[in-house]
Write a protein that holds these residues in place. Structure first.
Motif, PDB file in Angstrom:
ATOM      1  N   ILE A  51      -4.596   0.497  -8.392  1.00 26.64           N
ATOM      2  CA  ILE A  51      -3.839   0.552  -9.648  1.00 26.64           C
ATOM      3  C   ILE A  51      -3.650  -0.857 -10.201  1.00 26.64           C
ATOM      4  CG2 ILE A  51      -1.728   1.337 -10.766  1.00 26.64           C
ATOM      5  CD1 ILE A  51      -3.455   3.580  -9.518  1.00 26.64           C
ATOM      6  N   ALA A  52      -3.224  -1.780  -9.334  1.00 28.87           N
ATOM      7  CA  ALA A  52      -3.034  -3.165  -9.780  1.00 28.87           C
ATOM      8  C   ALA A  52      -4.348  -3.773 -10.252  1.00 28.87           C
ATOM      9  CB  ALA A  52      -2.431  -3.997  -8.656  1.00 28.87           C
ATOM     10  N   GLY A  53      -5.452  -3.351  -9.645  1.00 28.09           N
ATOM     11  CA  GLY A  53      -6.753  -3.869 -10.049  1.00 28.09           C
ATOM     12  C   GLY A  53      -7.121  -3.521 -11.477  1.00 28.09           C
ATOM     13  N   LEU A  54      -6.507  -2.465 -12.017  1.00 26.44           N
ATOM     14  CA  LEU A  54      -6.767  -2.095 -13.408  1.00 26.44           C
ATOM     15  C   LEU A  54      -6.223  -3.128 -14.392  1.00 26.44           C
ATOM     16  CD1 LEU A  54      -5.932   1.724 -13.216  1.00 26.44           C
ATOM     17  CD2 LEU A  54      -8.204   0.685 -13.350  1.00 26.44           C
ATOM     18  N   ILE A  55      -5.350  -4.006 -13.917  1.00 23.31           N
ATOM     19  CA  ILE A  55      -4.802  -5.061 -14.780  1.00 23.31           C
ATOM     20  C   ILE A  55      -5.852  -6.140 -15.040  1.00 23.31           C
ATOM     21  CG2 ILE A  55      -2.958  -6.788 -14.997  1.00 23.31           C
ATOM     22  CD1 ILE A  55      -1.306  -5.010 -13.054  1.00 23.31           C
ATOM     23  N   ALA A  56      -6.776  -6.305 -14.109  1.00 24.63           N
ATOM     24  CA  ALA A  56      -7.822  -7.325 -14.234  1.00 24.63           C
ATOM     25  C   ALA A  56      -8.659  -7.095 -15.496  1.00 24.63           C
ATOM     26  CB  ALA A  56      -8.719  -7.285 -13.000  1.00 24.63           C
ATOM     27  N   PRO A  57      -9.113  -8.180 -16.129  1.00 21.64           N
ATOM     28  CA  PRO A  57      -9.034  -9.589 -15.719  1.00 21.64           C
ATOM     29  C   PRO A  57      -7.825 -10.336 -16.274  1.00 21.64           C
ATOM     30  CG  PRO A  57     -10.484  -9.415 -17.597  1.00 21.64           C
ATOM     31  CD  PRO A  57     -10.005  -8.009 -17.293  1.00 21.64           C
ATOM     32  N   PRO A  72       2.446  12.582  -7.644  1.00 18.21           N
ATOM     33  CA  PRO A  72       1.763  13.602  -6.842  1.00 18.21           C
ATOM     34  C   PRO A  72       0.242  13.447  -6.861  1.00 18.21           C
ATOM     35  CG  PRO A  72       3.528  14.601  -8.107  1.00 18.21           C
ATOM     36  CD  PRO A  72       3.404  13.183  -8.590  1.00 18.21           C
ATOM     37  N   GLY A  73      -0.340  13.433  -5.672  1.00 19.06           N
ATOM     38  CA  GLY A  73      -1.787  13.415  -5.541  1.00 19.06           C
ATOM     39  C   GLY A  73      -2.457  12.069  -5.685  1.00 19.06           C
ATOM     40  N   ILE A  74      -1.685  11.006  -5.912  1.00 16.50           N
ATOM     41  CA  ILE A  74      -2.329   9.733  -6.241  1.00 16.50           C
ATOM     42  C   ILE A  74      -3.191   9.200  -5.104  1.00 16.50           C
ATOM     43  CG2 ILE A  74      -0.427   8.214  -5.507  1.00 16.50           C
ATOM     44  CD1 ILE A  74      -1.050   6.596  -8.134  1.00 16.50           C
ATOM     45  N   LEU A  75      -2.803   9.479  -3.852  1.00 18.14           N
ATOM     46  CA  LEU A  75      -3.597   8.972  -2.729  1.00 18.14           C
ATOM     47  C   LEU A  75      -4.952   9.666  -2.602  1.00 18.14           C
ATOM     48  CD1 LEU A  75      -1.160   8.163   0.223  1.00 18.14           C
ATOM     49  CD2 LEU A  75      -2.834   6.644  -0.838  1.00 18.14           C
ATOM     50  N   ASN A  76      -5.141  10.756  -3.311  1.00 18.31           N
ATOM     51  CA  ASN A  76      -6.467  11.375  -3.352  1.00 18.31           C
ATOM     52  C   ASN A  76      -7.444  10.553  -4.187  1.00 18.31           C
ATOM     53  OD1 ASN A  76      -5.788  13.720  -1.828  1.00 18.31           O
ATOM     54  ND2 ASN A  76      -4.774  14.568  -3.635  1.00 18.31           N
ATOM     55  N   TRP A  77      -6.891   9.636  -4.967  1.00 18.48           N
ATOM     56  CA  TRP A  77      -7.715   8.896  -5.918  1.00 18.48           C
ATOM     57  C   TRP A  77      -7.651   7.385  -5.744  1.00 18.48           C
ATOM     58  CZ3 TRP A  77     -10.777  12.081  -8.528  1.00 18.48           C
ATOM     59  CH2 TRP A  77     -10.374  13.403  -8.683  1.00 18.48           C
ATOM     60  N   ALA A  78      -6.498   6.865  -5.355  1.00 13.51           N
ATOM     61  CA  ALA A  78      -6.350   5.409  -5.396  1.00 13.51           C
ATOM     62  C   ALA A  78      -5.248   4.928  -4.471  1.00 13.51           C
ATOM     63  CB  ALA A  78      -6.032   4.956  -6.822  1.00 13.51           C
ATOM     64  N   THR A 120       0.860  -1.181   0.000  1.00 11.76           N
ATOM     65  CA  THR A 120       0.000   0.000   0.000  1.00 11.76           C
ATOM     66  C   THR A 120       0.897   1.233   0.000  1.00 11.76           C
ATOM     67  OG1 THR A 120      -0.147   0.237   2.414  1.00 11.76           O
ATOM     68  CG2 THR A 120      -1.772  -1.202   1.340  1.00 11.76           C
ATOM     69  N   PHE A 121       0.434   2.278  -0.659  1.00  9.16           N
ATOM     70  CA  PHE A 121       1.201   3.522  -0.631  1.00  9.16           C
ATOM     71  C   PHE A 121       1.362   4.003   0.810  1.00  9.16           C
ATOM     72  CE2 PHE A 121      -0.782   4.105  -4.990  1.00  9.16           C
ATOM     73  CZ  PHE A 121       0.391   3.857  -5.682  1.00  9.16           C
TER      74      PHE A 121
END
Length: 241
Positions: free
Chosen positions: A172-178, A161-167, A144-145
């Motif tokens: 991010i890894a979940g975007l690899i699915a399926p 910068p700012g990534i924890l405001n979103w994800a 986790t970040f």
């Protein structure tokens, strides 16, 4: 298989080249020449040199020795331009796949990406953003970040910068699915704490289950430190590519 090394001497650390530029037979270091292991499992390995590693360091960093990272000035420059080192390294992976498309001996329909540590960072974001990557293996990174790069001292190349405001990282890894994904973590890793890795694995598992692809995400924890393991991950890649 696009193979991305982590911090160290650059691509030499994953292709069996020692400090003197000679071939070595023992798989030393925390990366254990994993590109060679990929080939030993019957896959073509395309090992790339990430920006600011190895031969792609600036002259000042290069003068300080093979193991000295050149990340800080380059990653800082990226931030000044409103970009990130991660983005630039993902671009490298995308262009590598463009090159693979030109090679008759390689099959762009069966491209994978893998990496350890900083190479795992690059793999995570590359596979999330590049649909031509059909399978991926993340070693020594998926965490986790909040528990890793937010809480512990890490290289500047890890930061968006700012990534924890979103994800979180598992988002991010979940975007690899399926698509098939394998992750591994050492139980004694002191920069990516194992409990946070387990939490991230659980988060990714939920995404794959939601998409009806539970079997396409697998992971392993092992009795070791921050290092490449590959015992279950490499057969997983060979099966899915």
């Amino acid at each position: 298989m696009v193979c991305v090394p982590g911090h160290g001497r650059g691509v030499d650390d994953i292709v069996g080249i020692d400090d003197h530029g000679l071939d070595r037979t023992n798989k030393d270091g925390y990366q254990h020449d994993f590109a060679i292991q990929v080939a030993e499992h019957g896959l073509a390995a395309v090992a790339i040199e990430p920006m600011a590693f190895g031969c792609r360091r600036d002259p000042k960093a290069a003068k300080q020795g093979l193991g000295h990272s050149g990340c800080q000035p380059v990653a800082g420059a990226a931030l000044l331009l409103g970009q990130t080192m991660i983005g630039w390294r993902v671009y490298d992976v995308m262009r590598t796949i463009d090159w693979i498309e030109t090679r008759k001996e390689l099959d762009v329909g069966h491209v994978g990406c893998m990496g350890i540590s900083g190479g795992g960072t690059c793999t995570t974001f590359s596979a999330a953003l590049e649909p031509r990557i059909r399978a991926a293996m993340i070693s020594g990174y998926l965490n986790t970040f909040c528990d890793s790069v937010f809480s512990l001292s890490h290289c500047i190349d890890n930061y968006v910068p700012g990534i924890l405001n979103w994800a979180e990282m598992y988002d991010i890894a979940g975007l690899i699915a399926p698509r098939p994904l394998f992750a591994e973590a050492g139980e004694k890793d002191d920069i990516f704490p194992i409990e946070a890795s387990r939490a991230s694995f659980a988060g990714v598992t939920k995404v794959y289950e939601t998409l009806g692809a539970a079997g396409s995400f697998q992971y392993e924890t092992f009795d070791g430190e921050h290092s490449f393991h590959g015992v279950k991950g490499l057969p997983f890649l060979a099966e899915h590519l």
